[in-house]
Design a protein around this motif. Structure first.
Motif, PDB file in Angstrom:
ATOM      1  N   SER A  12     -16.498 -20.738   5.657  1.00  0.00           N
ATOM      2  CA  SER A  12     -17.735 -20.217   5.073  1.00  0.00           C
ATOM      3  C   SER A  12     -18.088 -18.908   5.750  1.00  0.00           C
ATOM      4  O   SER A  12     -17.895 -18.760   6.955  1.00  0.00           O
ATOM      5  CB  SER A  12     -18.886 -21.197   5.294  1.00  0.00           C
ATOM      6  N   PHE A  13     -18.562 -17.959   4.973  1.00  0.00           N
ATOM      7  CA  PHE A  13     -19.183 -16.770   5.543  1.00  0.00           C
ATOM      8  C   PHE A  13     -20.675 -16.958   5.368  1.00  0.00           C
ATOM      9  O   PHE A  13     -21.172 -16.856   4.251  1.00  0.00           O
ATOM     10  CB  PHE A  13     -18.734 -15.504   4.817  1.00  0.00           C
ATOM     11  N   GLY A  14     -21.369 -17.258   6.438  1.00  0.00           N
ATOM     12  CA  GLY A  14     -22.782 -17.573   6.301  1.00  0.00           C
ATOM     13  C   GLY A  14     -22.928 -18.779   5.389  1.00  0.00           C
ATOM     14  O   GLY A  14     -22.319 -19.818   5.627  1.00  0.00           O
ATOM     15  N   LYS A  17     -19.466 -20.460   0.778  1.00  0.00           N
ATOM     16  CA  LYS A  17     -18.255 -21.223   1.088  1.00  0.00           C
ATOM     17  C   LYS A  17     -17.091 -20.584   0.338  1.00  0.00           C
ATOM     18  O   LYS A  17     -17.094 -20.489  -0.876  1.00  0.00           O
ATOM     19  CB  LYS A  17     -18.451 -22.689   0.677  1.00  0.00           C
ATOM     20  N   VAL A  18     -16.106 -20.142   1.077  1.00  0.00           N
ATOM     21  CA  VAL A  18     -15.026 -19.363   0.482  1.00  0.00           C
ATOM     22  C   VAL A  18     -13.760 -20.192   0.309  1.00  0.00           C
ATOM     23  O   VAL A  18     -13.030 -20.033  -0.665  1.00  0.00           O
ATOM     24  CB  VAL A  18     -14.739 -18.120   1.351  1.00  0.00           C
ATOM     25  N   LEU A  19     -13.483 -21.090   1.242  1.00  0.00           N
ATOM     26  CA  LEU A  19     -12.301 -21.948   1.128  1.00  0.00           C
ATOM     27  C   LEU A  19     -12.731 -23.408   1.231  1.00  0.00           C
ATOM     28  O   LEU A  19     -13.549 -23.772   2.072  1.00  0.00           O
ATOM     29  CB  LEU A  19     -11.291 -21.634   2.244  1.00  0.00           C
ATOM     30  N   GLY A  36      -3.641 -15.766  -7.154  1.00  0.00           N
ATOM     31  CA  GLY A  36      -4.948 -16.156  -7.690  1.00  0.00           C
ATOM     32  C   GLY A  36      -5.734 -14.909  -8.021  1.00  0.00           C
ATOM     33  O   GLY A  36      -5.360 -13.814  -7.612  1.00  0.00           O
ATOM     34  N   PRO A  37      -6.818 -15.060  -8.752  1.00  0.00           N
ATOM     35  CA  PRO A  37      -7.603 -13.892  -9.147  1.00  0.00           C
ATOM     36  C   PRO A  37      -8.314 -13.274  -7.952  1.00  0.00           C
ATOM     37  O   PRO A  37      -8.394 -13.883  -6.884  1.00  0.00           O
ATOM     38  CB  PRO A  37      -8.602 -14.464 -10.151  1.00  0.00           C
ATOM     39  N   SER A  38      -8.829 -12.070  -8.135  1.00  0.00           N
ATOM     40  CA  SER A  38      -9.524 -11.365  -7.066  1.00  0.00           C
ATOM     41  C   SER A  38     -10.703 -12.196  -6.558  1.00  0.00           C
ATOM     42  O   SER A  38     -11.423 -12.792  -7.346  1.00  0.00           O
ATOM     43  CB  SER A  38     -10.006 -10.024  -7.604  1.00  0.00           C
ATOM     44  N   GLY A  39     -10.829 -12.250  -5.245  1.00  0.00           N
ATOM     45  CA  GLY A  39     -11.972 -12.940  -4.659  1.00  0.00           C
ATOM     46  C   GLY A  39     -11.811 -14.440  -4.523  1.00  0.00           C
ATOM     47  O   GLY A  39     -12.751 -15.140  -4.153  1.00  0.00           O
ATOM     48  N   CYS A  40     -10.600 -14.960  -4.785  1.00  0.00           N
ATOM     49  CA  CYS A  40     -10.427 -16.411  -4.727  1.00  0.00           C
ATOM     50  C   CYS A  40     -10.164 -16.890  -3.299  1.00  0.00           C
ATOM     51  O   CYS A  40     -10.072 -18.082  -3.048  1.00  0.00           O
ATOM     52  CB  CYS A  40      -9.296 -16.855  -5.628  1.00  0.00           C
ATOM     53  N   GLY A  41     -10.014 -15.958  -2.352  1.00  0.00           N
ATOM     54  CA  GLY A  41      -9.860 -16.367  -0.962  1.00  0.00           C
ATOM     55  C   GLY A  41      -8.446 -16.257  -0.411  1.00  0.00           C
ATOM     56  O   GLY A  41      -8.170 -16.771   0.667  1.00  0.00           O
ATOM     57  N   LYS A  42      -7.568 -15.578  -1.120  1.00  0.00           N
ATOM     58  CA  LYS A  42      -6.184 -15.441  -0.658  1.00  0.00           C
ATOM     59  C   LYS A  42      -6.112 -14.737   0.696  1.00  0.00           C
ATOM     60  O   LYS A  42      -5.505 -15.239   1.642  1.00  0.00           O
ATOM     61  CB  LYS A  42      -5.352 -14.618  -1.662  1.00  0.00           C
ATOM     62  N   SER A  43      -6.741 -13.571   0.756  1.00  0.00           N
ATOM     63  CA  SER A  43      -6.685 -12.808   2.003  1.00  0.00           C
ATOM     64  C   SER A  43      -7.331 -13.585   3.134  1.00  0.00           C
ATOM     65  O   SER A  43      -6.827 -13.596   4.260  1.00  0.00           O
ATOM     66  CB  SER A  43      -7.400 -11.469   1.846  1.00  0.00           C
ATOM     67  N   THR A  44      -8.446 -14.210   2.824  1.00  0.00           N
ATOM     68  CA  THR A  44      -9.149 -14.967   3.856  1.00  0.00           C
ATOM     69  C   THR A  44      -8.239 -16.052   4.419  1.00  0.00           C
ATOM     70  O   THR A  44      -8.142 -16.226   5.637  1.00  0.00           O
ATOM     71  CB  THR A  44     -10.428 -15.584   3.278  1.00  0.00           C
ATOM     72  N   LEU A  45      -7.544 -16.762   3.544  1.00  0.00           N
ATOM     73  CA  LEU A  45      -6.650 -17.821   4.003  1.00  0.00           C
ATOM     74  C   LEU A  45      -5.522 -17.240   4.861  1.00  0.00           C
ATOM     75  O   LEU A  45      -5.190 -17.777   5.918  1.00  0.00           O
ATOM     76  CB  LEU A  45      -6.079 -18.577   2.794  1.00  0.00           C
ATOM     77  N   ASP A 158       0.042  -9.362   3.009  1.00  0.00           N
ATOM     78  CA  ASP A 158      -1.138  -9.334   2.153  1.00  0.00           C
ATOM     79  C   ASP A 158      -0.966  -8.234   1.105  1.00  0.00           C
ATOM     80  O   ASP A 158      -1.138  -7.059   1.407  1.00  0.00           O
ATOM     81  CB  ASP A 158      -2.401  -9.094   2.974  1.00  0.00           C
ATOM     82  N   GLU A 159      -0.651  -8.614  -0.094  1.00  0.00           N
ATOM     83  CA  GLU A 159      -0.470  -7.673  -1.200  1.00  0.00           C
ATOM     84  C   GLU A 159       0.269  -6.416  -0.772  1.00  0.00           C
ATOM     85  O   GLU A 159      -0.240  -5.306  -0.950  1.00  0.00           O
ATOM     86  CB  GLU A 159      -1.832  -7.281  -1.793  1.00  0.00           C
ATOM     87  N   PRO A 160       1.460  -6.559  -0.225  1.00  0.00           N
ATOM     88  CA  PRO A 160       2.110  -5.377   0.350  1.00  0.00           C
ATOM     89  C   PRO A 160       2.541  -4.356  -0.700  1.00  0.00           C
ATOM     90  O   PRO A 160       2.770  -3.214  -0.362  1.00  0.00           O
ATOM     91  CB  PRO A 160       3.332  -5.960   1.060  1.00  0.00           C
ATOM     92  N   THR A 191      -0.494 -12.248  -3.325  1.00  0.00           N
ATOM     93  CA  THR A 191      -0.501 -11.267  -4.413  1.00  0.00           C
ATOM     94  C   THR A 191      -1.425 -11.778  -5.507  1.00  0.00           C
ATOM     95  O   THR A 191      -1.761 -12.950  -5.546  1.00  0.00           O
ATOM     96  CB  THR A 191       0.907 -11.048  -4.976  1.00  0.00           C
ATOM     97  N   HIS A 192      -1.863 -10.859  -6.371  1.00  0.00           N
ATOM     98  CA  HIS A 192      -2.547 -11.379  -7.552  1.00  0.00           C
ATOM     99  C   HIS A 192      -1.689 -11.120  -8.789  1.00  0.00           C
ATOM    100  O   HIS A 192      -2.131 -11.295  -9.909  1.00  0.00           O
ATOM    101  CB  HIS A 192      -3.962 -10.809  -7.690  1.00  0.00           C
ATOM    102  N   ASP A 193      -0.449 -10.695  -8.529  1.00  0.00           N
ATOM    103  CA  ASP A 193       0.461 -10.361  -9.610  1.00  0.00           C
ATOM    104  C   ASP A 193       1.386 -11.546  -9.854  1.00  0.00           C
ATOM    105  O   ASP A 193       2.210 -11.904  -9.011  1.00  0.00           O
ATOM    106  CB  ASP A 193       1.249  -9.116  -9.181  1.00  0.00           C
TER     107      ASP A 193
END
Ligand SMILES: Nc1ncnc2c1ncn2[C@@H]1O[C@H](COP(=O)(O)OP(=O)(O)OP(=O)(O)O)[C@@H](O)[C@H]1O
Ligand SMILES: [Mg+2]
Lengths: 365, 280
Positions: A12-14, A17-19, A36-45, A158-160, A191-193
């Motif tokens: 959670s960020f504050g 809840k992200v994951l 997954g789509p943008s903002g789904c928490g890939k980078s965070t994970l 991360d999305e290289p 990736t989101h591709d």
């Protein structure tokens, strides 16, 4: 052995809840793609795996050791960032050598490792240049070079490729796959591709809204999507979803599609009853022109040579895309009839869950 | 995108620049002219723009009239340099902490720093005098250096912090993933990239130190040998006469080092002040 186990990771960020309760078991030497789509928490994970971000709860086990509280470097991971994160004031050589300089490695050993990495990545000629003097693809390779000199157990990407143009992305995709077999390491790739995911992954994790929708091989995801979300995400052009009314559930599922066409589909009918609304998923590449079948109005016709892609509507305006042969005798603005084999159809309940297909192509092992 | 101006706009822009520059530079020009005139010429009426007895004599005589002039100039530069160095030693880690770390009262303390900035030294002269006396620092170089440092640290932190914030965080994360400590990252990654910013801040601090030393010098220091130039210039004001021409000459010579610094660092200053203003 570099297995990677995530056990009930929450973040959670504050108050956001992200994951949600992410648990994954990634095998040694596996190439796993988070998509997954943008903002789904890939980078965070990925950042949690790297140790750049702390999970709110849950644990991370790498090669059998719990590393939840370990510093990134002690986890045996290395990471390639989307922006490359090269040090602009250092030469390519120094960029690649950076992790080794941190370790205070001996000169000869360091030199050998940097040269070897540069060799693998075809950067030998460029070692004296600054990152600013390189092309996008070369910069990307330097970033990868920096991540391989340390011989990490697990590579995180991360999305290289997202900053590269389409052609270069195709080339780098192949190079990365080769690198994977060459290095024999576990790789986790964000990736989101979906094309990148399908072509490179041994197994794909589909994330949606911070939850794992499905974890499986590309073919599993294609033939047996667990949910409408996965079905819509995997495959190009996207799967069509046609609303349908359940007529009969004895044995197979008989439905009346939007537009009036009736079909009997070989799926497990547990959980649905007569009168329920479902959605029938039909992939654009699974339809054929026919005398009888779905009645489609063709609004847009794209002839690409080998195939013709049509965008149209069915029934009460449900969008329907079809991928037909290059010389299909159809015209923009006209109607056409399409047939689809019942065993190629997917059925989704109103909550998005799939009804298991009874006769699907055998899975490619 | 490059802006294109019409002829008329260009004329307007240059006219405005000319007016602006005239205002800024006229005092310097007049200082220079005054320094060339013989003393009796200065009070002659009507005003003569140029006459044949103009000379550089004042630039020679000033060293005789005020024998310690060289020492004063040295003191000025020495004090300003010391203030700059000491200030930067404090400012660099502090600005980095404000740019990157999370800690309690971060924003509040930053606001307090800005608040302190609003007071000029003048308001605090008397309390400062007492403090310095208690510490036994009156009439030493420290009396002029310590308050200088104290007043310039907030400005320095504000300037450098915003510069450091523009360095991509991912660079530091990459270093962290590769096992580099914060200090190592600061030394090998952040500071080298912040060089233009460091130069801008140092120059700003140096100029600030140069400008404010007068006030501290006349209040906290009685020792002639330690006076900086702005205070030393008072010696041109004699009991009977003021040697204006020599004073102007000395002032110009004193400003010279600052001007030279500006000339040499100009390209960094411009780059630094506009860095991050455009997306590259
Ligand atoms: N430091 C942070 N503070 C607060 N919220 C954050 C932070 N980092 C990420 N988030 C939120 O977490 C969610 C997931 O972000 P994340 O960057 O993991 O998405 P992503 O799947 O990588 O997306 P993209 O494909 O756009 O990179 C987003 O809603 C984002 O707003
Ligand atoms: Mg991301």
């Amino acid at each position: 052995m570099a297995t990677l186990n995530l056990n009930a990771i929450n973040k959670s960020f504050g108050s956001a809840k992200v994951l949600h309760d992410i648990s994954l078991a990634i095998e040694d030497k596996e190439f796993v793609v988070f998509v997954g789509p943008s903002g789904c928490g890939k980078s965070t994970l990925l950042r949690i795996i790297a140790g750049l971000e702390e999970s709110t709860s849950g644990s991370i086990v790498i090669g059998g050791d719990d590393v939840s509280d370990a510093a990134p470097v002690d986890r045996g991971i290395s990471m390639v960032f989307q922006s490359y994160a090269l040090y602009p004031h250092l030469s390519v050589y120094e960029n690649i050598a950076f992790p080794l300089r941190v370790q205070k490695m001996e000169k000869e050993e360091m030199d050998a490792r940097v040269k070897r990495a540069a060799g693998i990545l075809q950067l030998t000629e460029k070692l004296d240049l600054k990152p600013g003097q390189l092309s996008g693809g070369q910069r990307q390779r330097v970033a990868i070079g920096r991540s391989i000199v340390r011989n990490p157990k697990i590579f995180l990407f991360d999305e290289p490729l997202s900053n590269l143009d389409a052609a270069l992305r195709g080339d780098m995709r192949v190079e990365l796959s080769q690198l994977h077999s060459q290095l024999d390491a576990t790789m986790v790739y964000v990736t989101h591709d979906q094309v990148e995911a399908m072509t490179m992954a041994d197994r794909i994790v589909v994330l949606n809204g911070g939850q794992v929708e499905q974890f499986g091989t590309p073919m599993e995801l294609y033939h047996h999507p667990a949910s409408k979300f996965v079905a819509g995400f995997i495959g190009q052009p996207n799967m069509n979803f046609v609303p349908a009314n359940v007529l009969d559930t004895s044995g197979a599922l008989t439905v009346e599609l939007d537009g009036g066409h009736k079909m009997t589909l070989p799926v497990d009918t547990t959980g649905v009853s007569k009168g329920d609304m479902v959605e029938v998923g039909i992939r654009p590449e699974h339809v054929k022109l026919a005398e009888d079948g779905l009645d489609i109005t063709v609004n847009v016709l794209e002839r690409l040579g080998g195939v013709s892609i049509t965008y149209g509507t069915i029934g009460n305006g449900t969008r329907f895309c079809a991928s037909l042969s290059g010389d299909a005798p159809i015209q923009q603005g006209k109607n056409m009839r399409l047939s689809v084999a019942p065993e190629d159809c997917h059925v989704f309940q109103s909550n998005g869950q799939v009804l298991r297909r009874k006769s699907a192509p055998a899975l490619v092992a | 995108m490059m802006d294109r101006y019409t002829k008329l706009q260009l004329v307007g822009i240059y006219a405005a620049l000319a007016v602006f520059l005239t205002f800024i530079l006229l005092p310097f020009f007049e200082m220079f002219m005054a320094s060339l005139r013989p003393l009796e010429h200065l009070f002659r009426s009507p005003y003569q723009f140029w006459s044949d007895d103009f000379s550089l004599q004042a630039y020679k005589d000033m060293w005789v009239t005020v024998p310690l002039l060289g020492r004063y100039i040295f003191n000025s530069i020495f004090i300003a340099t010391s203030v700059t160095v000491i200030t930067m030693v404090f400012v660099v880690p502090a600005a980095y902490a404000y740019a990157r770390l999370e800690f309690p009262f971060k924003n509040m303390s930053l606001a307090i720093f800005l608040g302190v900035n609003m007071f000029t030294g003048a308001v605090l002269l008397i309390p400062l005098y007492r403090v310095l006396r208690t510490m036994g620092l009156l009439n030493t170089y420290w009396a002029m250096i310590v308050p200088g440092v104290a007043f310039l640290i907030p400005t320095g932190i504000w300037l450098l912090r915003s510069y450091l914030e523009k360095i991509p965080r991912e660079l530091e994360e990459a270093a962290f993933v590769d096992g580099a400590s914060r200090m190592y990252t600061l030394r090998r990654v952040v500071l080298p990239l912040a060089v233009p910013g460091l130069i801008v801040v140092s120059v700003a601090v140096f100029i600030g130190a140069y400008a404010q030393q007068f006030l501290f010098a006349i209040t906290f220091n009685q020792t002639r040998e330690l006076q900086p130039l702005p205070a030393g210039l008072f010696e041109f004001i004699g009991y009977q006469s003021v040697t204006w021409n020599e004073m102007m000459a000395a002032a110009l010579v004193g400003v010279l080092p600052v001007m030279l610094i500006f000339l040499f660092l100009q390209k960094y200053l411009v780059a630094g002040l506009t860095a991050g203003a455009v997306k590259e």
